[in-house]
Design a protein around this motif. Sequence first.
Motif, PDB file in Angstrom:
ATOM      1  N   THR A 124       8.002  -1.841   7.787  1.00  0.00           N
ATOM      2  CA  THR A 124       7.147  -1.409   6.676  1.00  0.00           C
ATOM      3  C   THR A 124       7.786  -0.254   5.923  1.00  0.00           C
ATOM      4  O   THR A 124       7.747  -0.218   4.683  1.00  0.00           O
ATOM      5  N   ILE A 125       8.383   0.694   6.654  1.00  0.00           N
ATOM      6  CA  ILE A 125       9.030   1.848   5.999  1.00  0.00           C
ATOM      7  C   ILE A 125      10.157   1.381   5.093  1.00  0.00           C
ATOM      8  O   ILE A 125      10.265   1.797   3.928  1.00  0.00           O
ATOM      9  N   ILE A 126      11.008   0.486   5.620  1.00  0.00           N
ATOM     10  CA  ILE A 126      12.138  -0.013   4.827  1.00  0.00           C
ATOM     11  C   ILE A 126      11.639  -0.759   3.593  1.00  0.00           C
ATOM     12  O   ILE A 126      12.119  -0.534   2.464  1.00  0.00           O
ATOM     13  N   LEU A 128      -5.242   5.302   1.964  1.00  0.00           N
ATOM     14  CA  LEU A 128      -4.382   4.158   2.255  1.00  0.00           C
ATOM     15  C   LEU A 128      -3.989   4.111   3.729  1.00  0.00           C
ATOM     16  O   LEU A 128      -3.823   3.021   4.295  1.00  0.00           O
ATOM     17  N   ALA A 129      -3.845   5.270   4.356  1.00  0.00           N
ATOM     18  CA  ALA A 129      -3.524   5.288   5.788  1.00  0.00           C
ATOM     19  C   ALA A 129      -4.680   4.695   6.594  1.00  0.00           C
ATOM     20  O   ALA A 129      -4.454   3.944   7.555  1.00  0.00           O
ATOM     21  N   ILE A 130      -5.901   5.017   6.215  1.00  0.00           N
ATOM     22  CA  ILE A 130      -7.076   4.454   6.901  1.00  0.00           C
ATOM     23  C   ILE A 130      -7.110   2.939   6.734  1.00  0.00           C
ATOM     24  O   ILE A 130      -7.361   2.191   7.690  1.00  0.00           O
ATOM     25  N   LEU A 187       0.828  -1.211   0.000  1.00  0.00           N
ATOM     26  CA  LEU A 187       0.000   0.000   0.000  1.00  0.00           C
ATOM     27  C   LEU A 187       0.860   1.258   0.000  1.00  0.00           C
ATOM     28  O   LEU A 187       0.694   2.147  -0.842  1.00  0.00           O
ATOM     29  N   PHE A 188       1.785   1.326   0.947  1.00  0.00           N
ATOM     30  CA  PHE A 188       2.592   2.536   1.065  1.00  0.00           C
ATOM     31  C   PHE A 188       3.724   2.572   0.043  1.00  0.00           C
ATOM     32  O   PHE A 188       4.225   3.647  -0.288  1.00  0.00           O
ATOM     33  N   ALA A 232       5.958   9.716   8.734  1.00  0.00           N
ATOM     34  CA  ALA A 232       5.258  10.025   9.989  1.00  0.00           C
ATOM     35  C   ALA A 232       3.896   9.351  10.028  1.00  0.00           C
ATOM     36  O   ALA A 232       3.449   8.862  11.080  1.00  0.00           O
ATOM     37  N   MET A 233       3.231   9.284   8.870  1.00  0.00           N
ATOM     38  CA  MET A 233       1.916   8.656   8.800  1.00  0.00           C
ATOM     39  C   MET A 233       2.001   7.164   9.137  1.00  0.00           C
ATOM     40  O   MET A 233       1.152   6.623   9.853  1.00  0.00           O
ATOM     41  N   ILE A 234       3.057   6.507   8.647  1.00  0.00           N
ATOM     42  CA  ILE A 234       3.232   5.081   8.935  1.00  0.00           C
ATOM     43  C   ILE A 234       3.499   4.874  10.421  1.00  0.00           C
ATOM     44  O   ILE A 234       2.931   3.977  11.058  1.00  0.00           O
TER      45      ILE A 234
END
Length: 452
Positions: free
Chosen positions: A369-371, A318-320, A32-33, A422-424
């Motif tokens: 997830t960020i990586i 996508l954040a939701i 998603l991200f 920051a959102m993640i």
Amino acid sequence: MLRLADLGRLSWGNVTEHKKRSLLVVVTMSVLFGLLFGMNFMLAGLRDTLVGVDTQATDGKVYIDLVYMRWFSGGEEADVVEVADMKTALARASEEAAQYGGKALGREFYFESKDGARMRAVDLAVAKNFISSDLADVPQDKVPVLVSNTAQLTAEQRELLETTYDKVGVIPHIVMLDQLSLPGLNPLNLVLEHIQVSNIYNVSTPIAIVDDGSDAVKTYLEQQGFTTPTTEELVDGKDGPIMVTRAPKTPAEVVVFGDYKAARKYYEAAQRGDVAQYIKVDGKYYYLEVMSAVNNPVGIMSGYETAQLLLMVSQIVLAIVAVIVATLTLIHLIDDDVATVALYRSLGATNTDIGIIYLLYLLELCLMTIIASVCVGLVIVLGMTLMSAQVLAKNLQEAYALADSPHISLMGLSGEIWWLIAMIIMIAPITLALVRKRFSAKHVAKKIRDIE
């Protein structure tokens, strides 16, 4: 209360004990991200490429026009600044632009000749930045002009270059935008299809008359109707008669910024209304338009506004979805780990301790997830570069009439990336807040009874 080191070890134990579930969460959120990271990388890279091509001929400088256009609808008096005349209004606008690093160079005028031709005249103070020959060498019976691109010239304009005009330099101007868009459902078109030529006529004006104060220029401008006074008349409109201004001459203040970033800050301030947008001169209302004077920097800024708005909506959606996925996963995890939670309590862990354990667990998933999202984004950028770079380079070369094909890079960084990160990370505390009641002794006892 448990030590922080113990809490960290127990949280990592959740990752190793529930490998499949943790992996599923990371993979789902990374896909998603990763799409958003990829889009952010690509749009930032595309912006840098477009700006590089657009300002290539001006050494990175950005030239814009400040123009006051007639405003017929009126408005709230509190939002309107009354000034003595248009000259004062443009001087005021230039002073506001100077607060953002802009330097006023002089005036240019857009006008329609007596036969309806669209024309442009620039002050010598503006033209000197683009003049490559000595004005003293211009024949007395000829008019000095800057030419943006000979490919755009009509047969009549070519004839004028032979008989009336004398080319003294080149002023860069975009040729056509039709060929910028890429074929198919290409995500880069999110920007490319929203870029419009941003000048008074919304088309490129290939010849600019240099107003050097000579008699030849003065006589020629008068012959073309440059000094014809502004008139107003009623014409039939869609919903009835409307007042239309016939203004052969529209003055603009040319302001130069040292780079695209400074010009964009001023443009955004103008869009927000941080600078005076509406004025009143002799009982008539006008509004400020920020337009491109050289090439099309304002068109690029406007195109990116639309793209960023659409991307922001996608990020929120996508954040939701990611919060829902993480919340459902944590609920199942806590319910499956009810015996473990009870064990934590028997070891003296408080609700706060248990909350920290699972918060750290979620943060660990978010960091992974960020990586993974960055990796997915880089793969997307690589794929899009292989698919689109060659075609985009060809399109830009034609649109800007460049001698050589420009370098294309679809990898760039923007401030939106930090908001995305920051959102993640915020998924962790939000998810924990939604499920923290499940850590209570009452809920744990109930779940154990249900199992028994």
